[in-house]
Design a protein around this motif. Sequence first.
Motif, mmCIF file in Angstrom:
data_model
loop_
_atom_site.group_PDB
_atom_site.id
_atom_site.type_symbol
_atom_site.label_atom_id
_atom_site.label_comp_id
_atom_site.label_asym_id
_atom_site.label_seq_id
_atom_site.Cartn_x
_atom_site.Cartn_y
_atom_site.Cartn_z
ATOM 1 N N GLN A 137 1.506 -1.553 7.595
ATOM 2 C CA GLN A 137 2.440 -0.437 7.470
ATOM 3 C C GLN A 137 1.769 0.822 8.013
ATOM 4 O OE1 GLN A 137 4.930 -2.032 6.576
ATOM 5 N NE2 GLN A 137 4.918 -2.897 4.520
ATOM 6 N N GLY A 139 1.371 4.366 7.871
ATOM 7 C CA GLY A 139 1.704 5.410 6.917
ATOM 8 C C GLY A 139 1.219 6.771 7.371
ATOM 9 N N ALA A 143 2.247 10.260 2.692
ATOM 10 C CA ALA A 143 2.591 9.269 1.675
ATOM 11 C C ALA A 143 2.085 9.706 0.308
ATOM 12 C CB ALA A 143 1.994 7.909 2.035
ATOM 13 N N LYS A 157 7.839 8.177 3.331
ATOM 14 C CA LYS A 157 6.439 7.764 3.346
ATOM 15 C C LYS A 157 5.926 7.504 1.929
ATOM 16 C CE LYS A 157 5.660 7.608 7.724
ATOM 17 N NZ LYS A 157 5.423 6.311 8.389
ATOM 18 N N GLN A 161 4.587 3.751 0.443
ATOM 19 C CA GLN A 161 3.353 3.585 -0.315
ATOM 20 C C GLN A 161 3.597 2.799 -1.602
ATOM 21 O OE1 GLN A 161 0.327 4.480 0.610
ATOM 22 N NE2 GLN A 161 -0.755 3.994 -1.279
ATOM 23 N N MET A 182 -2.027 -0.649 4.600
ATOM 24 C CA MET A 182 -1.475 0.573 5.182
ATOM 25 C C MET A 182 -2.550 1.299 5.969
ATOM 26 S SD MET A 182 1.170 2.376 2.500
ATOM 27 C CE MET A 182 1.774 3.467 3.813
ATOM 28 N N GLN A 184 -3.166 5.156 6.941
ATOM 29 C CA GLN A 184 -2.698 6.518 6.659
ATOM 30 C C GLN A 184 -3.173 7.449 7.773
ATOM 31 O OE1 GLN A 184 -0.633 6.074 4.598
ATOM 32 N NE2 GLN A 184 -1.268 5.374 2.568
#
Length: 336
Positions: A137, A139, A143, A157, A161, A182, A184
């Motif tokens: 994912q 992100g 998030a 976002k 999460q 994820m 970020q």
Amino acid sequence: MTGPRVVVVTGASGGVGRACAEAFGRRGDKVALVARGSKGLDAAAKTIEACGGTALAVPADVAHADEVEGVAERVEAELGPIDVWVNAAFTSVFAPFDRVEPDEFRRVVEVDLLGYVYGTMAALARMKRRNRGAIVQVGSALAYRGIPLQTAYCAAKHGIQGFTEALRCELLHEGSAVRTTMVQLPAVNTPQFSWVLSRLPRQAQPVAPIYQPEVAAKAVLYAADHPKRREYWVGGSTVGTLIANAVAPGLLDRYLARTGFKSQQTDQPRDPRQPANLWEPADDESGHDFGAHGQFDEDDPKYRSPQLWASQHHGVLALAGAAVAATAAVVRMRMR
């Protein structure tokens, strides 16, 4: 596994998704490119094939579950079992919340959150049968930390999460070998600032420090290869924001209230002719290919991220880097 992997990347027509798709293709993976816009998809597919890779352009709107399921069916029929699924599609609205229409907010959430949910559903249904695979994912620091002028995007976002954390717990409970993680991201120099719906008086811009899409792509590829980590952080601003928000959220609220409007706009007026990809792709037949990079190359965006290296080599270095970034962020806020 040996040999090329089958990788699906949503949002592959531009920005981070485009950079990821081309990076997977350059290393020899079979890449399915998913987006609405034909110009960007075709250009990305040609780039991958010119490098000797295999590309399959699959036009689809990730906000529709049936279209995403159709993508998965076609990919497995034409390329083989899906090994990696990367959710990177998104849209947004740059505007104060009271200037965002209900249908606009809903559309952002449908693409940015439900698009990830539908992609994960389609991938997981196939990966669990084989008991292998990775779902990445894409992100954002947002998030964890909402900022002004991006209420719908921040809501989505945050939702990704929570959704990913819950799913990860379920997979661990089942003892599944399917992994989800994820990445970020910080501010990235992508075309989004030239094609999202904006009601700002001036041109939208990423908040410095800015990173190039290739840095994000490098993180996504690493996460796909090492999905046991729950998440990877890219950029000092991301690490600092996450920890500063945990340490002093009220202080960060006041800081963003003072600086968040100006820092997200250049000194130039917004072009009223700027396309808005909320409802239709900006790179449709009447548009053009936007590529991976945005218009901020002259601002010298970063091509490297020490924080990503620390995130990959977690331990003492990661903790030290996070502590330094958090301290610097808090100090900067207090000085202002």
